[in-house]
Design an enzyme around this catalytic site. Sequence first.
Site, short mmCIF file in Angstrom:
data_model
loop_
_atom_site.label_atom_id
_atom_site.label_comp_id
_atom_site.label_asym_id
_atom_site.label_seq_id
_atom_site.Cartn_x
_atom_site.Cartn_y
_atom_site.Cartn_z
N GLY A 173 2.46 2.18 10.86
CA GLY A 173 3.38 3.31 10.71
C GLY A 173 4.08 3.71 11.99
O GLY A 173 4.69 4.77 12.06
N SER A 192 3.47 -2.20 10.36
CA SER A 192 4.93 -2.23 10.57
C SER A 192 5.54 -3.60 10.25
O SER A 192 6.48 -4.03 10.92
CB SER A 192 5.29 -1.78 11.98
OG SER A 192 4.87 -0.44 12.20
N HIS A 248 -9.67 0.61 5.04
CA HIS A 248 -8.36 0.91 5.63
C HIS A 248 -8.54 1.86 6.81
O HIS A 248 -9.35 2.77 6.78
CB HIS A 248 -7.41 1.51 4.59
CG HIS A 248 -6.00 1.51 5.11
ND1 HIS A 248 -5.55 2.47 5.97
CD2 HIS A 248 -4.98 0.64 4.92
CE1 HIS A 248 -4.29 2.19 6.29
NE2 HIS A 248 -3.92 1.08 5.67
N ASN A 278 0.87 -1.18 0.00
CA ASN A 278 0.00 0.00 0.00
C ASN A 278 0.90 1.23 0.00
O ASN A 278 1.49 1.58 1.02
CB ASN A 278 -0.89 -0.05 1.24
CG ASN A 278 -1.81 1.16 1.35
OD1 ASN A 278 -1.83 2.02 0.47
ND2 ASN A 278 -2.56 1.23 2.43
N TRP A 279 1.00 1.85 -1.15
CA TRP A 279 1.91 2.99 -1.29
C TRP A 279 1.38 4.25 -0.61
O TRP A 279 2.09 5.23 -0.48
CB TRP A 279 2.19 3.27 -2.78
CG TRP A 279 2.95 2.18 -3.50
CD1 TRP A 279 3.36 0.98 -2.99
CD2 TRP A 279 3.42 2.22 -4.86
NE1 TRP A 279 4.04 0.26 -3.94
CE2 TRP A 279 4.09 1.01 -5.10
CE3 TRP A 279 3.31 3.16 -5.88
CZ2 TRP A 279 4.66 0.70 -6.34
CZ3 TRP A 279 3.88 2.86 -7.12
CH2 TRP A 279 4.55 1.65 -7.34
N LYS A 280 0.10 4.24 -0.22
CA LYS A 280 -0.53 5.41 0.43
C LYS A 280 -0.27 6.68 -0.39
O LYS A 280 -0.26 6.61 -1.62
CB LYS A 280 -0.05 5.51 1.88
CG LYS A 280 -0.28 4.19 2.65
CD LYS A 280 -0.09 4.27 4.12
CE LYS A 280 -0.36 2.93 4.77
NZ LYS A 280 -0.24 2.96 6.23
N GLU A 312 -6.91 4.31 7.89
CA GLU A 312 -6.74 5.75 7.65
C GLU A 312 -8.01 6.34 7.05
O GLU A 312 -8.34 7.50 7.28
CB GLU A 312 -5.50 5.97 6.77
CG GLU A 312 -4.23 5.72 7.58
CD GLU A 312 -3.07 5.13 6.82
OE1 GLU A 312 -3.02 5.23 5.59
OE2 GLU A 312 -2.19 4.53 7.49
N GLU A 368 -5.26 -5.26 10.52
CA GLU A 368 -4.25 -4.22 10.75
C GLU A 368 -4.57 -3.50 12.06
O GLU A 368 -5.39 -2.57 12.08
CB GLU A 368 -4.24 -3.20 9.60
CG GLU A 368 -3.95 -3.81 8.25
CD GLU A 368 -3.42 -2.76 7.27
OE1 GLU A 368 -2.27 -2.88 6.89
OE2 GLU A 368 -4.17 -1.83 6.92
N GLY A 395 2.88 -1.16 4.31
CA GLY A 395 2.91 0.26 4.00
C GLY A 395 4.34 0.70 3.72
O GLY A 395 4.86 0.54 2.62
N GLY A 396 5.00 1.25 4.74
CA GLY A 396 6.33 1.85 4.57
C GLY A 396 7.32 0.97 3.83
O GLY A 396 8.01 1.43 2.91
P1 13P Z 1 2.97 0.25 7.70
O1 13P Z 1 3.55 -1.03 7.12
O2 13P Z 1 3.68 1.49 7.24
O3 13P Z 1 2.83 0.16 9.19
O4 13P Z 1 1.48 0.38 7.09
C1 13P Z 1 0.62 -0.71 7.18
C2 13P Z 1 -0.61 -0.40 6.42
O5 13P Z 1 -1.41 0.43 6.80
C3 13P Z 1 -0.82 -1.10 5.15
O6 13P Z 1 -2.08 -0.86 4.65
#
Ligand code: 13P
Length: 257
Positions: free
Chosen positions: A178, A218, A100, A13-15, A102, A172, A239-240
Amino acid sequence: MGTSHRKPFVGGNWKMNTNAESATALIGAVSDRLRASGAETAVYVPFVYLREVDTVIKQSGSAVRLGAQDFSEKPDGAMTGCISLSMLRDCGVTSVLTGHSERRHIIGETDALVNAKTRAALDAGMQVVLCIGEQLDEREAGQTDAVNERQLRAGLDGVSKEQLGMVVIAYEPVWAIGTGKTATPDDAQDAHAKIRGVLAAMYDQDAATQMRILYGGSMKPGNAGELLAMADIDGGLIGGASLNADDFGAIVDATGV
Ligand code: 13P
């Protein structure tokens, strides 16, 4: 790794990251890095770079799925700023995220909207990765399993057993996203097993056994192996670490296929 009949799935997930140049470079490197993998993989790309990323995926003959992070539950019309599922299909998208954290907790999406989006995407023939998970205060109040069950039942309300084959669940825990904090493998396994139990109650044991349940929060090359070794953890939503092709590749390798 989860039971061998479930094909591992790892999504990146590149956000709200990358630009035209770095998105193109990243998908090129990811496509090369994952060429030999037997896992199912996807990248969830900002809308404005979908076409560029799709072009690189097709040119490189990569099996990475092109995914979108959001969309409108409506088919068309007066929805300023929104993107429809048919627009995404035009761009080569075959997989989408719903629920998600967020979008639930920063943007304010309700369980009802998450359900409407999930159903619209399945009706449009898209794969859906439905994200669920508790916030820190809910965890500390002992509500982790109740929150997961509520979000799962609401998110999948009206989804048939036949459509369930196009669904992947991502657990999640919000406090792990994050933050560099991860659920311990045992805590994540416990949540995943309970989620599978809810699916068995909602549908049947067969549907529950088939479902891929991903861990997200994470996940990195250094902790992916121990998480993916758990019986009910069938992959990850990253994510990251998905913004670096080698890190993302190492996590995909940790699925062992
Ligand atoms: P991180 O891996 O940056 O914690 O993000 C997880 C996430 O929200 C994937 O959708």
